[in-house]
Design a protein around this motif. Structure first.
Motif, PDB file in Angstrom:
ATOM      1  N   ASP A  58    -126.881  14.386 -29.928  1.00 19.22           N
ATOM      2  CA  ASP A  58    -125.606  13.896 -30.072  1.00 19.22           C
ATOM      3  C   ASP A  58    -124.581  14.943 -29.409  1.00 19.22           C
ATOM      4  O   ASP A  58    -123.755  14.498 -28.828  1.00 19.22           O
ATOM      5  N   THR A  59    -124.972  16.103 -29.882  1.00 21.20           N
ATOM      6  CA  THR A  59    -124.207  17.175 -29.359  1.00 21.20           C
ATOM      7  C   THR A  59    -123.974  17.221 -28.029  1.00 21.20           C
ATOM      8  O   THR A  59    -122.824  17.540 -27.199  1.00 21.20           O
ATOM      9  N   PRO A 103    -122.356  22.832 -30.664  1.00 24.03           N
ATOM     10  CA  PRO A 103    -120.898  22.663 -30.077  1.00 24.03           C
ATOM     11  C   PRO A 103    -120.032  24.185 -30.185  1.00 24.03           C
ATOM     12  O   PRO A 103    -120.569  24.963 -30.872  1.00 24.03           O
ATOM     13  N   ASN A 104    -119.252  24.204 -29.418  1.00 21.74           N
ATOM     14  CA  ASN A 104    -118.430  25.392 -29.448  1.00 21.74           C
ATOM     15  C   ASN A 104    -117.150  25.294 -30.710  1.00 21.74           C
ATOM     16  O   ASN A 104    -116.193  24.482 -30.522  1.00 21.74           O
ATOM     17  N   SER A 162    -116.938  19.397 -21.855  1.00 26.04           N
ATOM     18  CA  SER A 162    -117.066  20.671 -22.079  1.00 26.04           C
ATOM     19  C   SER A 162    -118.673  20.807 -21.824  1.00 26.04           C
ATOM     20  O   SER A 162    -119.246  22.074 -22.086  1.00 26.04           O
ATOM     21  N   PHE A 163    -119.312  20.007 -21.359  1.00 25.58           N
ATOM     22  CA  PHE A 163    -121.028  19.959 -20.969  1.00 25.58           C
ATOM     23  C   PHE A 163    -121.079  20.736 -19.737  1.00 25.58           C
ATOM     24  O   PHE A 163    -120.435  20.742 -18.796  1.00 25.58           O
ATOM     25  N   GLU A 164    -121.984  21.842 -19.943  1.00 29.33           N
ATOM     26  CA  GLU A 164    -122.375  22.639 -18.699  1.00 29.33           C
ATOM     27  C   GLU A 164    -123.774  22.318 -18.216  1.00 29.33           C
ATOM     28  O   GLU A 164    -123.946  21.641 -17.218  1.00 29.33           O
ATOM     29  N   GLU A 165    -124.692  22.494 -19.015  1.00 30.50           N
ATOM     30  CA  GLU A 165    -126.137  21.852 -18.416  1.00 30.50           C
ATOM     31  C   GLU A 165    -127.274  22.025 -19.829  1.00 30.50           C
ATOM     32  O   GLU A 165    -126.858  22.506 -20.765  1.00 30.50           O
ATOM     33  N   PHE A 221    -123.572   7.019 -29.294  1.00 28.10           N
ATOM     34  CA  PHE A 221    -123.028   8.354 -29.917  1.00 28.10           C
ATOM     35  C   PHE A 221    -121.548   7.814 -30.305  1.00 28.10           C
ATOM     36  O   PHE A 221    -121.140   8.330 -31.415  1.00 28.10           O
ATOM     37  N   LEU A 222    -120.926   7.321 -29.165  1.00 32.05           N
ATOM     38  CA  LEU A 222    -119.550   7.000 -29.217  1.00 32.05           C
ATOM     39  C   LEU A 222    -119.211   6.041 -30.574  1.00 32.05           C
ATOM     40  O   LEU A 222    -118.390   6.414 -31.517  1.00 32.05           O
TER      41      LEU A 222
END
Lengths: 373, 409
Positions: free
Chosen positions: B255-256, B171-172, B265-268, B349-350
């Motif tokens: 999970d991340t 994650p960021n 915030s998902f990119e690829e 995950f949620l």
């Protein structure tokens, strides 16, 4: 009286905006956040609309007396005594605001830049600057604003634009923050954000037509509203409530967020520079105002030694608060007990009473106008 | 003009404030690039602080000389440790270039609030430095971090922790975000999980099973368990979940990915599923974001019902030669299967975040706040406590792109 050609409308608007900027670069975002929570933009809109209303009302009331300064109008209303009391009150407000600002800006500089330097030393430099600067006279100060304020606005905009990566619109919810009733009630004293109003009645001597001054006042409110709104919005969207309630250096922290992919990471210096120039021009304007009203009250001519003495008194007074928190406490007390009544209520009382007297005794009014033109 | 000059002269008077008294030359500082904080092994109330600082002159040397130096100090607080370190390092420690703050797992579970609050009050730190939790000691992590492709260790940390841009497996987690989340009434914080890689290929394989995940994705892998040989000896993979200022659990790299999807915030990422036609084979996709994740929070019987719609697009990267992937029907089956797998894994995950950890790391609170008009109402309902009662309705839309050489006969 100064000829209008020497003070351009642009410089006058910049001069008025400097009063807003001086608060914006320091504690204004936290004050707005404490009053409105997540709804700082509502407070900003509310205050701007209130100011527009105040300007419309005062310009209508002042029209019959346009070109005559407020204290001469006060003399027409209540004689010499009333005029002196009014200018003395203005003088006290200016002294207190200058004192608190001097301390606040020195403390801020110490915290952000000069860890090991005593606040007194920093205050001393600003005191020297204000004593030297005020000798430039009103014209010089206003013209300097024409150069400094656009640079300061640019500095603030750069700081805000560089923080956009961290903005999240969802942080503006709950939409009404602390509630409309709280914003309307506790937000009103924050009308002092538009402190430039304090100088408006002095500017009647420099702008020929009341319509022109109205236009400048509206431009001032418009630009101030824009700057305040984007600053408080950026603060709320980047830092999120409730942190915004305790973030004393909002713009500095926004500047620290700059992260243009390792290409440009340090924009705090832009903020520091902006702080320096705005603080400088504001403190000179305030000091000039202090002296101006002091001389009017005592009915004496300008004297360099008096300027220095008043400067030293302000410097000594600025050392009374023990810390920055105490400065804020004093400011809150002074704002509600003195700044608001004197700056925003007293002109309405004076001009309102003057209008009543004018309507009652037309002949006396015409005599007064002809003797002052 | 004379007046104007006066004003300008008094501005110049202010520039004297930036005199030489407090000035420091570049060579008078030791620039810290990583700080590690561990508990002391001997005394309960003490911490071990590890500083890694660069030796700038070594960058110019042609030989393979050491470009950074590491020192560990035991002290009662971070700032005392800085003072102590300053007594034997010939230069003053400068924290303004620090890239990462690593805490040991032990400290993270005890609580980071006091450290984070202290650091947030110190203007010397950058608010965009990364915050990581090490499964081994922070000291061990820093000592074992030996960049291979990058000589500059500061650049190495920066690029490593910015990997969320292209892997989605970490994650960021920057300091300001972490700090704001610890104070927030809308969300809980997370931090990057780091470790020294000690696993052999065999043990890592064993760790990767059994899995809660549908699909062959290396779901149980976190930092330290990567089945690899060679490369850097440390890694950043997965994340640590926090609640009320202390860690409550960890999440894997997979999970991340779902965390990033939920947080928009998902990119690829390269993502594999079992082939619905030949289950022992896998199909790999290059999954990327198609549109923003749509989130809506409603309340049913005073319990949050969270709707999440994830929009993705995927390119098939590797396929099985025995199946005709040009066939529209086959493609639709693959698409439905991919949507099902992501849907199930995302849902798992949620519920893990709500039922197991009770921590709103995805910041659904920000959306939930739209249902309230004032802060008083919002605070009365205490979202962060309410989150553990949340239910989720997940919708996953994946559009498989038909372009690409792989479909040419």
């Amino acid at each position: 009286m100064l000829n209008q050609k020497f003070v351009s409308p642009f410089a006058i608007v910049c001069f008025l905006i400097s009063f807003t900027l001086s608060q914006l670069i320091l504690s204004l975002p936290i004050i707005y956040s404490r009053v409105a929570g997540t709804a700082t933009y509502i407070l900003s809109i509310y205050l701007a609309l209130t100011m527009v209303l105040l300007i419309i009302i005062i310009s209508k009331l002042y029209k019959p007396f346009y070109g005559i300064d407020l204290f001469t109008v006060a003399k027409y209303v209540g004689g010499n005594f009333f005029s002196k009391i009014s200018s003395a009150l203005y003088c006290i407000v200016f002294i207190l605001l200058t004192t608190l600002f001097l301390r606040e800006v020195s403390e801020t500089m110490k915290i952000l830049l000069f860890d090991t330097t005593s606040t007194t030393i920093i205050s001393l430099f600003f005191t020297a600057a204000m004593i030297i600067g005020c000798s430039a006279g009103f014209e010089g100060i206003v013209r300097a604003c024409g150069y400094i304020v656009p640079i300061a606005i640019l500095g603030i905009l750069i700081t805000i634009i560089f923080s956009t990566n961290y903005w999240d619109v969802n942080r503006l919810y709950p939409l009404l923050g602390h509630g409309i009733d709280n914003i309307l009630l506790y937000g009103f004293p924050r009308i002092s954000t538009y402190l430039g109003f304090i100088y408006l009645f002095d500017l009647v001597n420099y702008v020929e037509k009341s319509e022109e001054l109205n236009k400048m006042a509206f431009i001032y409110i418009g630009i101030s509203f824009f700057l305040i709104t984007i600053c408080v919005l950026a603060n709320t969207m980047a830092f999120a409530y409730p942190y915004t309630d305790s973030n004393f250096f909002a713009l500095y922290d926004l500047a620290k967020l700059t992260n243009l992919n390792s290409f440009f990471l340090r924009s705090e210096i832009i903020y520091i520079f902006t702080l320096m120039i705005v603080a400088f021009i504001f403190i000179i304007s305030m000091f000039y105002g202090t002296l101006n009203f002091l001389y009017k009250t005592l009915n004496i001519k300008s004297n360099v030694w008096i300027n220095i003495a008043v400067g030293i008194i302000i410097f000594i007074l600025s050392n009374i608060p023990n810390n920055l928190m105490e400065v804020f406490d004093y400011y809150n007390i002074i704002n509600s007990s003195l700044v608001l009544p004197v700056t925003f209520a007293l002109p309405f009382v004076i001009v309102g009473l003057a209008n009543i007297k004018r309507l009652k005794n037309r002949g006396n009014y015409e005599k007064f106008i002809s003797s002052n033109n | 003009m004379k007046n104007l000059y006066l004003v300008i002269i008094s501005i110049l008077c202010l520039t004297m404030l930036t005199g030489c008294t407090e000035s420091k030359e570049l060579h008078e500082h030791a620039y810290v690039i990583a700080i590690g904080i561990d508990k002391s092994e001997n005394q309960e109330d003490r911490i071990r602080v590890t500083f890694e600082f660069v030796i700038p002159i070594a960058f110019n040397a042609e030989s393979n000389s050491q470009v950074s130096s590491i020192t560990t100090v035991e002290s009662t607080s971070l700032h005392s440790a800085i003072s102590l370190a300053n007594t034997y390092i010939s230069k003053e420690l400068n924290l303004s270039h620090n890239k990462v703050l690593v805490f040991s797992e032990e400290i993270a579970y005890e609580g980071l609030e006091k450290y984070v609050s202290t650091i947030s009050n110190d203007k010397n730190y950058r608010t965009n430095m990364y915050i990581a939790i090490s499964k081994c000691s922070a000291e061990e992590y820093i000592k074992n971090t030996k960049p291979e492709l990058e000589k500059n260790p500061a650049k190495f940390y920066e690029l490593l922790f910015r990997g969320y841009d292209y892997t989605s497996l970490l994650p960021n987690s920057y300091f300001l975000g972490f700090f704001l989340s610890t104070r927030s009434t809308h969300a809980n914080p997370i931090a990057i999980l780091t470790n020294v890689d000690t696993q052999t290929q065999e043990t890592a394989k064993a760790i990767a099973e059994p899995s809660e995940s549908l699909g062959p994705y290396d779901s149980n892998i976190t930092a330290g368990n990567i089945p690899k040989e060679g490369g850097a000896s440390t890694a950043a993979l997965g994340m640590v979940v926090f609640k009320n200022g202390h860690a409550v659990g960890e999440l894997t790299g997979e999970d991340t990915i779902y965390f990033q999807m939920s947080k928009n915030s998902f990119e690829e990422v390269y993502y594999s599923i079992y082939d619905p036609f030949i289950p022992q084979n896998t199909i790999a996709f290059n999954l990327s974001k198609k549109g923003n994740t749509k989130i809506k929070v409603d309340f049913v019987n005073n319990k949050p019902l969270i709707f999440i719609e994830v929009n993705l697009q995927g390119n098939i990267i590797s396929i099985n030669n025995d199946v005709d992937y040009q066939n529209e029907k086959n493609l639709e089956i693959i698409q439905k299967h991919l949507e099902y797998v992501i849907h199930r894994n995302l849902e798992t995950f949620l519920y893990k975040t709500s039922k197991k950890f009770g921590s709103d790391i995805c910041a659904f609170g920000k959306i939930a706040a739209k249902n309230y008009l004032t802060i008083t109402e919002w605070k009365q309902n205490n979202w962060l406590e309410m989150y553990k009662f949340s239910y989720f309705k997940v919708k996953v839309n994946v559009e498989i792109e038909k372009s690409g050489l792989i479909f040419l006969e």
